[in-house]
Design a protein around this motif. Structure first.
Motif, PDB file in Angstrom:
ATOM      1  N   PHE A  54      45.079  15.728 -24.182  1.00  0.00           N
ATOM      2  CA  PHE A  54      43.934  15.160 -23.470  1.00  0.00           C
ATOM      3  C   PHE A  54      42.881  16.233 -23.164  1.00  0.00           C
ATOM      4  O   PHE A  54      41.686  16.044 -23.388  1.00  0.00           O
ATOM      5  N   LEU A  55      43.344  17.372 -22.637  1.00  0.00           N
ATOM      6  CA  LEU A  55      42.398  18.416 -22.216  1.00  0.00           C
ATOM      7  C   LEU A  55      41.624  18.981 -23.408  1.00  0.00           C
ATOM      8  O   LEU A  55      40.436  19.288 -23.292  1.00  0.00           O
TER       9      LEU A  55
ATOM     10  N   ASN B  31      51.456   6.964 -12.195  1.00  0.00           N
ATOM     11  CA  ASN B  31      50.043   6.690 -12.478  1.00  0.00           C
ATOM     12  C   ASN B  31      49.879   6.246 -13.928  1.00  0.00           C
ATOM     13  O   ASN B  31      50.673   6.596 -14.805  1.00  0.00           O
ATOM     14  N   ALA B  32      48.842   5.451 -14.165  1.00  0.00           N
ATOM     15  CA  ALA B  32      48.664   4.789 -15.467  1.00  0.00           C
ATOM     16  C   ALA B  32      48.532   5.808 -16.604  1.00  0.00           C
ATOM     17  O   ALA B  32      49.025   5.580 -17.709  1.00  0.00           O
ATOM     18  N   PHE B  33      47.889   6.942 -16.308  1.00  0.00           N
ATOM     19  CA  PHE B  33      47.704   7.963 -17.346  1.00  0.00           C
ATOM     20  C   PHE B  33      49.044   8.528 -17.799  1.00  0.00           C
ATOM     21  O   PHE B  33      49.341   8.621 -18.986  1.00  0.00           O
TER      22      PHE B  33
ATOM     23  N   ASN C  40      38.809  16.930 -24.355  1.00  0.00           N
ATOM     24  CA  ASN C  40      37.749  16.863 -23.344  1.00  0.00           C
ATOM     25  C   ASN C  40      37.045  18.200 -23.111  1.00  0.00           C
ATOM     26  O   ASN C  40      36.417  18.408 -22.083  1.00  0.00           O
TER      27      ASN C  40
ATOM     28  N   ASN D 146      56.183  16.298 -17.438  1.00  0.00           N
ATOM     29  CA  ASN D 146      55.649  17.035 -18.590  1.00  0.00           C
ATOM     30  C   ASN D 146      56.714  17.284 -19.657  1.00  0.00           C
ATOM     31  O   ASN D 146      56.405  17.775 -20.739  1.00  0.00           O
ATOM     32  N   ASN D 147      57.966  16.968 -19.335  1.00  0.00           N
ATOM     33  CA  ASN D 147      59.049  17.126 -20.309  1.00  0.00           C
ATOM     34  C   ASN D 147      59.692  15.794 -20.674  1.00  0.00           C
ATOM     35  O   ASN D 147      60.812  15.749 -21.152  1.00  0.00           O
TER      36      ASN D 147
ATOM     37  N   ASP E  20      50.971  14.498 -24.536  1.00  0.00           N
ATOM     38  CA  ASP E  20      51.000  15.356 -23.358  1.00  0.00           C
ATOM     39  C   ASP E  20      49.590  15.682 -22.870  1.00  0.00           C
ATOM     40  O   ASP E  20      48.591  15.336 -23.495  1.00  0.00           O
ATOM     41  N   ASP E  21      49.529  16.358 -21.719  1.00  0.00           N
ATOM     42  CA  ASP E  21      48.250  16.608 -21.054  1.00  0.00           C
ATOM     43  C   ASP E  21      47.334  17.511 -21.873  1.00  0.00           C
ATOM     44  O   ASP E  21      46.111  17.406 -21.784  1.00  0.00           O
ATOM     45  N   ILE E  22      47.936  18.401 -22.657  1.00  0.00           N
ATOM     46  CA  ILE E  22      47.100  19.335 -23.409  1.00  0.00           C
ATOM     47  C   ILE E  22      46.316  18.587 -24.495  1.00  0.00           C
ATOM     48  O   ILE E  22      45.151  18.898 -24.750  1.00  0.00           O
TER      49      ILE E  22
ATOM     50  N   ASN F  50      56.226  17.041 -11.395  1.00  0.00           N
ATOM     51  CA  ASN F  50      55.293  17.232 -12.517  1.00  0.00           C
ATOM     52  C   ASN F  50      56.006  17.826 -13.723  1.00  0.00           C
ATOM     53  O   ASN F  50      55.749  17.444 -14.861  1.00  0.00           O
TER      54      ASN F  50
END
Lengths: 201, 463
Positions: free
Chosen positions: A182-183, A166-168, A186, A115-116, A178-180, A111
């Protein structure tokens, strides 16, 4: 560092050891920095294997052998086990690797690489061993990592494999997101969830 | 037909990202000084605040000295990192247990003992040993710094759902065989990558029989076999451990919480992706001889021969060369220079009781340097209340102050190059306890026996 990832074709740096733990990737004493200085961590990547006690480069370690270079690190199975330190991923990225190839990765480290914007590519044990062999015979061996098609190819022996992602996360890597991001988009969903789940918190 | 893991995970799903990870709500985030600075820095760069500051607790533990905490930290980089955490906690409005605070200690000791880690919770921390908190009946796992930043910003994390594994330990552990030995046995059986991709539930008679301290030790070491986390269904022992602790629910809230906690177990017909069983009676006190926690044997066993597989043999020979040990030889009688009792693995009261029970009426071997480091101030206080400090003092030992200490040697407690340490911590990686240090992982009993004899011994002969 956020950077888009598509296709990388490069020579490889081989590290045919199994269970390489993140303490070896970056020893704890280099974790006292409070900034994300990838260059600093990159300079200390594999520090205790890479440098002798007096600080000179260890000529027996692969990063100090000029015939091996490139953006792809190839390592034995269970790469990145142990500590969760993201400093290990920063060191790998800071050194200039964009891809790590192994037959499997420890979950947290995998992970951290993603993430990098470093791509962990899981290959079969036979693909891995054949790749080590090719690099040993010819350090100029090239590997192509194609993220859009999820395919890794050993250009020396013609062997090619599909790899999973994974597709995401694939979308994130290809578009430097990055994930942030997205979060934060949401957050209303999170607030709604909190309203519905008050009883146990 | 749900597993305990499924029940807790499913109760925290905010949404499933199509062909991607789960957005999981997090009940508790812990931050320590080493893996959080860049996450706070990221928030500042993005102009974000913490979404739910009351669910986040901060405390320094990795860099903290194990002596003279009442004075300023001598090492400048350590001091700066600890001060940085305090500043970040203040800036973002987070609870902070600083040095000398009565609730300071190692996060994985402090959280459970103060009722901050409760059954049914989702718990994360930028530390792989967050798996420890699973002993409370929680889904707890270690994360990287980018993920810490996610949780600070949104109280959520994006994670792929792991597979589930149940490990049953049937029967009873023998005399002098502890949770630590059980864990080292499992890691030796499965290897350091044997549970990669899985979340483990421990079950069976020997697990039920463990004290809470023992369960925390067992779950702590889940990561050493590659597991995403480890957990144990909560029972009366769990509830008694939590009741009346500082942050535990009180009064009506307790009754309500308890009613929910009692539902937290795998259904009888729950299906796991993998299920394995072991016989507790076959387990001996364990010792490691190599440079990963899977390289362990029964204390009275022999170091395995070099594997035939060529790739495996390269790593194996490198490990034995680092340890200066030979395949086929016995570990009993090997000289020991240092003994470390502590860490999130074995820094709880039961571990100090076990150590004291062996050294009571005996003396520390002259040449052994011993560091006894409680996991929290609360543990230290209990050591004094029970008079264990007197027993230990009479045997030539001193109790230090709470810290991660020699487990990863970020403070002054470093094992010198080439020296052998019997350590109750969790990792025997090259250089883990200091550059060139040679670590042998073991239980508090085995560590105590080594401290008394000055060489590796079977602790059962002293019980």
């Amino acid at each position: 560092m956020k950077q888009a990832f598509h296709i990388i074709t490069s020579t490889c740096v081989p590290l045919p050891l199994e269970n390489i733990d993140t303490d070896q990737i970056i020893p704890a004493r280099f974790m006292k920095a409070t900034t994300r200085d990838e260059q600093f961590f990159g300079e200390h990547l594999f520090h205790d294997w890479r440098y002798l006690d007096d600080g000179r480069p260890n000529p027996n370690f692969v990063l100090n052998q000029s015939q091996y270079s490139g953006e792809i690190l190839v390592a034995g199975k269970n790469f990145g086990s142990g500590s969760s330190r993201e400093h290990a991923a920063w060191a790998i990225a800071g050194y200039g690797f964009r891809v790590v190839v192994s037959s499997y990765f420890a979950d947290i480290h995998k992970n951290n690489e993603l993430n990098n914007f470093v791509l962990p590519v899981v290959v079969s044990e036979s693909f891995l061993q054949a790749l080590f062999q090719c690099i040993q015979e010819n350090p100029a061996t090239q590997v192509e990592v194609n993220l859009p098609e999820q395919r890794i190819s050993n250009l020396a022996n013609g062997q090619s494999e599909h790899f999973d992602i994974n597709a995401f996360k694939k979308h994130c890597l290809m578009n430097a997101l990055d994930d942030i991001d997205f979060l934060m988009e949401n957050q209303t969903k999170t607030e709604l969830w909190e309203q519905e789940h008050k009883q146990h918190s | 037909m749900n597993t305990l893991f499924d029940k807790i995970w499913d109760a925290h799903v905010v949404q499933e990202v199509s062909d991607g990870p789960t957005q999981l709500y997090i009940d508790r985030l812990y931050c320590h000084e080493v893996t959080s600075p860049q996450a706070f820095e990221g928030l500042r760069q993005r102009g974000l605040r913490c979404f739910r500051p009351e669910k986040i607790f901060c405390m320094p533990d990795h860099n903290t000295p194990s002596m003279h905490q009442e004075q300023a930290i001598q090492d400048e980089t350590s001091r700066r990192q600890v001060e940085n955490l305090e500043r970040n906690a203040r800036e973002f409005g987070l609870p902070y247990f600083g040095l000398m605070h009565p609730q300071n200690g190692i996060i994985h000791v402090v959280g459970p003992e103060n009722g901050l880690s409760l059954p049914g919770m989702s718990i994360v921390c930028g530390d792989s040993h967050t798996s420890t908190h699973g002993a409370m009946g929680a889904v707890a796992f270690g994360i990287g710094t980018s993920e810490v930043e996610m949780v600070l910003a949104s109280q959520c994390i994006l994670q792929m759902r792991p597979m589930t594994m149940r490990i049953n330990i049937d029967g009873k552990l023998g005399k002098g065989v502890t949770a630590k030995d059980l864990a080292l046995y499992l890691i030796a059986q499965l290897g350091t990558g044997g549970a990669t991709g899985y979340f483990v539930e421990y079950a069976g008679e020997a697990v039920r029989d463990l004290s809470m301290e023992g369960r925390l030790t067992l779950c702590n070491l889940s990561i050493e076999m590659g597991a995403r986390g480890g957990m144990i269904a909560p029972d009366e022992k769990t509830f008694a451990y939590i009741k009346d602790s500082a942050y535990a629910p009180k009064g009506e809230d307790w009754d309500k919480a308890l009613a929910y906690w009692q539902t937290l177990k795998s259904d009888d017909d729950a299906v796991f992706d993998r299920e394995i069983s072991f016989d507790a009676s076959l387990i001996s006190p364990m010792i490691t001889y190599g440079t990963n926690p899977g390289m362990g044997i029964a204390i009275d066993g022999k170091i395995p021969e070099i594997p035939e597989d060529e790739t495996a043999a390269i790593s194996y020979k490198k490990a034995l060369a680092y340890m200066d040990l030979q395949a086929g030889e016995s570990m009993i009688g090997k000289p020991v220079d240092y003994v470390f009792l502590g860490a999130c693995t074995n820094g709880r009261i039961e571990d100090f009781r076990a150590f004291a029970s062996i050294v009571k009426g005996r003396r520390k071997a002259e040449h052994v340097t011993a560091w006894l480091v409680p996991g929290s101030w609360k543990v230290r206080e209990q050591i004094q209340q029970e008079g264990l400090d007197k027993i230990l003092q009479e045997a030539g030992f001193e109790i230090r102050q709470p810290s991660c200490s020699a487990c990863l040697a970020m403070n002054e407690d470093k094992i010198p190059a080439g020296k052998y340490a019997v350590s109750t911590s969790n990792r025997n990686f090259e250089g883990r306890q200091g550059p060139g240090a040679r670590t042998m992982l073991a239980s508090p009993y085995t560590a105590a026996a080594a401290a008394v004899y000055g060489r590796l011994s079977d602790p059962r002969t002293l019980l």
